[in-house]
Design a protein around this motif. Structure first.
Motif, PDB file in Angstrom:
ATOM      1  N   GLN A  84      44.655  45.876  52.002  1.00 47.19           N
ATOM      2  CA  GLN A  84      43.807  47.158  51.850  1.00 47.19           C
ATOM      3  C   GLN A  84      43.675  47.692  50.438  1.00 47.19           C
ATOM      4  O   GLN A  84      44.695  47.743  49.653  1.00 47.19           O
ATOM      5  CB  GLN A  84      44.157  48.013  52.835  1.00 47.19           C
ATOM      6  CG  GLN A  84      44.130  47.708  54.462  1.00 47.19           C
ATOM      7  CD  GLN A  84      44.438  48.540  55.300  1.00 47.19           C
ATOM      8  OE1 GLN A  84      45.223  49.618  55.140  1.00 47.19           O
ATOM      9  NE2 GLN A  84      44.222  48.299  56.713  1.00 47.19           N
ATOM     10  N   ASN A  85      42.702  48.561  50.049  1.00 45.66           N
ATOM     11  CA  ASN A  85      42.536  48.953  48.864  1.00 45.66           C
ATOM     12  C   ASN A  85      43.490  50.292  48.770  1.00 45.66           C
ATOM     13  O   ASN A  85      43.439  51.064  47.859  1.00 45.66           O
ATOM     14  CB  ASN A  85      41.105  49.411  48.684  1.00 45.66           C
ATOM     15  CG  ASN A  85      40.557  50.463  49.393  1.00 45.66           C
ATOM     16  OD1 ASN A  85      41.180  50.840  50.564  1.00 45.66           O
ATOM     17  ND2 ASN A  85      39.305  50.485  49.583  1.00 45.66           N
ATOM     18  N   MET A  88      45.748  51.055  45.539  1.00 46.08           N
ATOM     19  CA  MET A  88      45.625  51.688  44.487  1.00 46.08           C
ATOM     20  C   MET A  88      46.089  53.125  44.429  1.00 46.08           C
ATOM     21  O   MET A  88      46.497  53.516  43.291  1.00 46.08           O
ATOM     22  CB  MET A  88      43.966  51.639  44.324  1.00 46.08           C
ATOM     23  CG  MET A  88      43.620  52.386  42.933  1.00 46.08           C
ATOM     24  SD  MET A  88      41.872  52.365  42.536  1.00 46.08           S
ATOM     25  CE  MET A  88      41.512  53.040  41.206  1.00 46.08           C
ATOM     26  N   PRO A 107      46.108  39.087  46.879  1.00 41.10           N
ATOM     27  CA  PRO A 107      45.256  39.466  48.036  1.00 41.10           C
ATOM     28  C   PRO A 107      45.471  38.323  49.228  1.00 41.10           C
ATOM     29  O   PRO A 107      45.344  37.160  48.800  1.00 41.10           O
ATOM     30  CB  PRO A 107      43.844  39.635  47.465  1.00 41.10           C
ATOM     31  CG  PRO A 107      43.810  38.708  46.541  1.00 41.10           C
ATOM     32  CD  PRO A 107      45.143  38.731  45.724  1.00 41.10           C
ATOM     33  N   THR A 111      38.545  40.533  52.088  1.00 41.48           N
ATOM     34  CA  THR A 111      38.384  41.954  51.702  1.00 41.48           C
ATOM     35  C   THR A 111      39.333  42.369  50.785  1.00 41.48           C
ATOM     36  O   THR A 111      38.663  42.946  49.643  1.00 41.48           O
ATOM     37  CB  THR A 111      38.649  42.934  52.882  1.00 41.48           C
ATOM     38  OG1 THR A 111      37.659  42.691  53.919  1.00 41.48           O
ATOM     39  CG2 THR A 111      38.367  44.375  52.700  1.00 41.48           C
ATOM     40  N   ALA A 112      40.649  42.013  50.562  1.00 36.26           N
ATOM     41  CA  ALA A 112      41.319  42.257  49.717  1.00 36.26           C
ATOM     42  C   ALA A 112      41.159  41.702  48.335  1.00 36.26           C
ATOM     43  O   ALA A 112      41.158  42.274  47.191  1.00 36.26           O
ATOM     44  CB  ALA A 112      42.748  42.010  50.083  1.00 36.26           C
ATOM     45  N   HIS A 114      37.945  40.899  47.344  1.00 35.85           N
ATOM     46  CA  HIS A 114      37.048  41.671  46.652  1.00 35.85           C
ATOM     47  C   HIS A 114      37.463  42.878  45.868  1.00 35.85           C
ATOM     48  O   HIS A 114      36.925  43.156  44.875  1.00 35.85           O
ATOM     49  CB  HIS A 114      36.004  42.140  47.945  1.00 35.85           C
ATOM     50  CG  HIS A 114      34.797  42.817  47.224  1.00 35.85           C
ATOM     51  ND1 HIS A 114      34.862  44.161  47.413  1.00 35.85           N
ATOM     52  CD2 HIS A 114      33.740  42.576  46.734  1.00 35.85           C
ATOM     53  CE1 HIS A 114      33.616  44.520  46.634  1.00 35.85           C
ATOM     54  NE2 HIS A 114      32.857  43.773  46.416  1.00 35.85           N
ATOM     55  N   TYR A 115      38.413  43.675  46.552  1.00 34.73           N
ATOM     56  CA  TYR A 115      38.902  44.877  45.901  1.00 34.73           C
ATOM     57  C   TYR A 115      39.520  44.434  44.628  1.00 34.73           C
ATOM     58  O   TYR A 115      39.645  45.058  43.634  1.00 34.73           O
ATOM     59  CB  TYR A 115      39.798  45.580  46.922  1.00 34.73           C
ATOM     60  CG  TYR A 115      40.641  46.463  46.067  1.00 34.73           C
ATOM     61  CD1 TYR A 115      40.265  47.616  45.819  1.00 34.73           C
ATOM     62  CD2 TYR A 115      42.221  46.247  45.880  1.00 34.73           C
ATOM     63  CE1 TYR A 115      41.111  48.816  45.183  1.00 34.73           C
ATOM     64  CE2 TYR A 115      42.893  47.214  45.259  1.00 34.73           C
ATOM     65  CZ  TYR A 115      42.192  48.435  44.777  1.00 34.73           C
ATOM     66  OH  TYR A 115      43.109  49.306  44.333  1.00 34.73           O
ATOM     67  N   SER A 118      37.198  43.765  41.817  1.00 41.91           N
ATOM     68  CA  SER A 118      36.321  44.846  41.382  1.00 41.91           C
ATOM     69  C   SER A 118      37.174  45.987  40.949  1.00 41.91           C
ATOM     70  O   SER A 118      36.715  46.770  40.054  1.00 41.91           O
ATOM     71  CB  SER A 118      35.591  45.208  42.773  1.00 41.91           C
ATOM     72  OG  SER A 118      36.126  45.629  43.684  1.00 41.91           O
ATOM     73  N   THR A 119      38.284  46.492  41.629  1.00 44.24           N
ATOM     74  CA  THR A 119      38.945  47.639  41.322  1.00 44.24           C
ATOM     75  C   THR A 119      40.552  47.477  41.017  1.00 44.24           C
ATOM     76  O   THR A 119      41.009  48.560  40.415  1.00 44.24           O
ATOM     77  CB  THR A 119      38.911  48.577  42.263  1.00 44.24           C
ATOM     78  OG1 THR A 119      37.341  48.419  43.005  1.00 44.24           O
ATOM     79  CG2 THR A 119      39.099  50.101  41.986  1.00 44.24           C
ATOM     80  N   PHE A 120      41.176  46.492  41.602  1.00 39.23           N
ATOM     81  CA  PHE A 120      42.658  46.547  41.437  1.00 39.23           C
ATOM     82  C   PHE A 120      43.193  46.824  39.953  1.00 39.23           C
ATOM     83  O   PHE A 120      42.976  46.208  39.012  1.00 39.23           O
ATOM     84  CB  PHE A 120      43.203  45.270  41.804  1.00 39.23           C
ATOM     85  CG  PHE A 120      44.760  45.118  41.731  1.00 39.23           C
ATOM     86  CD1 PHE A 120      45.380  45.678  42.830  1.00 39.23           C
ATOM     87  CD2 PHE A 120      45.215  44.361  40.930  1.00 39.23           C
ATOM     88  CE1 PHE A 120      46.788  45.527  42.814  1.00 39.23           C
ATOM     89  CE2 PHE A 120      46.697  44.219  40.836  1.00 39.23           C
ATOM     90  CZ  PHE A 120      47.535  44.936  41.963  1.00 39.23           C
ATOM     91  N   TYR A 142      32.382  37.181  42.781  1.00 41.02           N
ATOM     92  CA  TYR A 142      33.920  37.979  42.658  1.00 41.02           C
ATOM     93  C   TYR A 142      34.256  37.459  41.253  1.00 41.02           C
ATOM     94  O   TYR A 142      34.993  38.367  40.512  1.00 41.02           O
ATOM     95  CB  TYR A 142      34.735  37.121  43.633  1.00 41.02           C
ATOM     96  CG  TYR A 142      34.382  38.006  45.114  1.00 41.02           C
ATOM     97  CD1 TYR A 142      33.489  38.728  45.098  1.00 41.02           C
ATOM     98  CD2 TYR A 142      35.342  37.459  46.206  1.00 41.02           C
ATOM     99  CE1 TYR A 142      33.158  39.371  46.469  1.00 41.02           C
ATOM    100  CE2 TYR A 142      34.911  38.117  47.356  1.00 41.02           C
ATOM    101  CZ  TYR A 142      33.927  39.056  47.605  1.00 41.02           C
ATOM    102  OH  TYR A 142      33.533  39.533  48.811  1.00 41.02           O
TER     103      TYR A 142
END
Length: 284
Positions: A84-85, A88, A107, A111-112, A114-115, A118-120, A142
């Motif tokens: 899960q995000n 962060m 991940p 879902t993980a 994708h995070y 994009s953001t990790f 991705y």
């Protein structure tokens, strides 16, 4: 940044028995590696929420660094397994996580992933965790997100030596990344659990040909790209800094004043030689 040089192995799994870890590091040095990262794995899905900092402090490698002084540059790495995000938020609150030289996110669901792309807020993305982890291929979208952020994908070779099923997974993962025309986003690491699983940098470069990389790209995946990752990791740890540079060859203000006074004295001497009296200064 601490001075590092290649070849690099950015994944040497941490072992509590220092003699076992010493044997692996010694073999890495003998086959040609000069910078290694001791990898500690942290499962975020099983973390203890009752403590102030859920991430552990880096392992104490003082003894090993002393034994390999002027031979190996030994760094600390943390691999975070997450789903899960919320990871962060925990990373932003942690003080221990900034003590690691390298952060890798692993991940274990789409879902993980994708995070992670994009953001990790890490440096690399790992694709293999253990034998029970299901390997899934990621779409072009991705990979584009990760490439724009300067995130690299890790491909370890030691799991392919230990397990025949992982051998297929490693090859599939690497070829999947290459198929997206992002060979510069691959970093090849070791992950050896004993000295017999260590391979020389040139053997690893030949392995890259199976992944679909050229010889030059394979060598870069264990040298230049690794150095780029560590440079970016230092920026993540310390943030933006401002550096002021000064040219030491230019004369200082005192030297400039002295030269001006010398010039005035020479001018006055010249005027007296020519028969002109010096100018009188009036003070009010």
């Amino acid at each position: 940044m601490e001075i590092t040089k290649g070849f690099y192995d950015l994944s040497v799994p941490y072992q509590s028995n220092e003699s076992d870890l010493f044997a692996i590091l010694n073999e890495l040095y003998n086959v040609g590696y000069r910078t290694v990262a001791i990898d500690e794995t942290f499962d975020h899905t099983k973390c203890n929420r009752k403590v102030s900092d859920i991430f552990p402090a880096p392992a104490d490698l003082t003894s090993l660094r002393a034994k390999f002084e002027n031979k190996l540059k030994i760094l600390n790495r943390l691999s975070i397994v997450f789903t899960q995000n919320v990871v962060m938020h925990d990373m932003n609150l942690s003080t221990n996580i900034k003590k690691y030289n390298l952060i890798c996110g692993i991940p274990i669901n789409e879902t993980a992933m994708h995070y992670a792309c994009s953001t990790f807020p890490g440096d690399m993305i790992g694709m293999l965790h253990d034998e029970a982890t299901k390997v899934f291929l990621i779409g072009h979208k991705y990979y584009q997100m990760a490439a724009r952020r300067g995130i690299y994908f890790e491909v370890p070779y030691a799991p392919a030596i230990r397990n025949s099923n992982h051998r297929k997974d490693v090859i599939v993962i690497a070829q999947n990344i290459v198929s997206h025309r992002k060979p510069k986003s691959i970093v090849i690491t070791g992950g050896a659990l004993n000295p017999f699983q260590v391979r020389s940098p040139y053997d690893v470069a030949n392995l890259g040909l199976i992944f679909g990389l050229s010889e030059e790209q394979s060598k870069s995946a264990i040298s230049n790209i690794c150095r780029t990752i560590l440079l970016k990791a230092e920026g993540r740890r310390y943030g933006k800094t401002v550096i002021f540079a000064k040219n030491t060859n230019e004369p200082s203000d005192e030297d400039g004043n002295d030269s001006e006074s010398d010039e005035e004295e020479s001018n006055s001497d010249e005027s007296m030689d020519e028969g002109h009296p010096p100018k009188k200064l009036k003070f009010s």
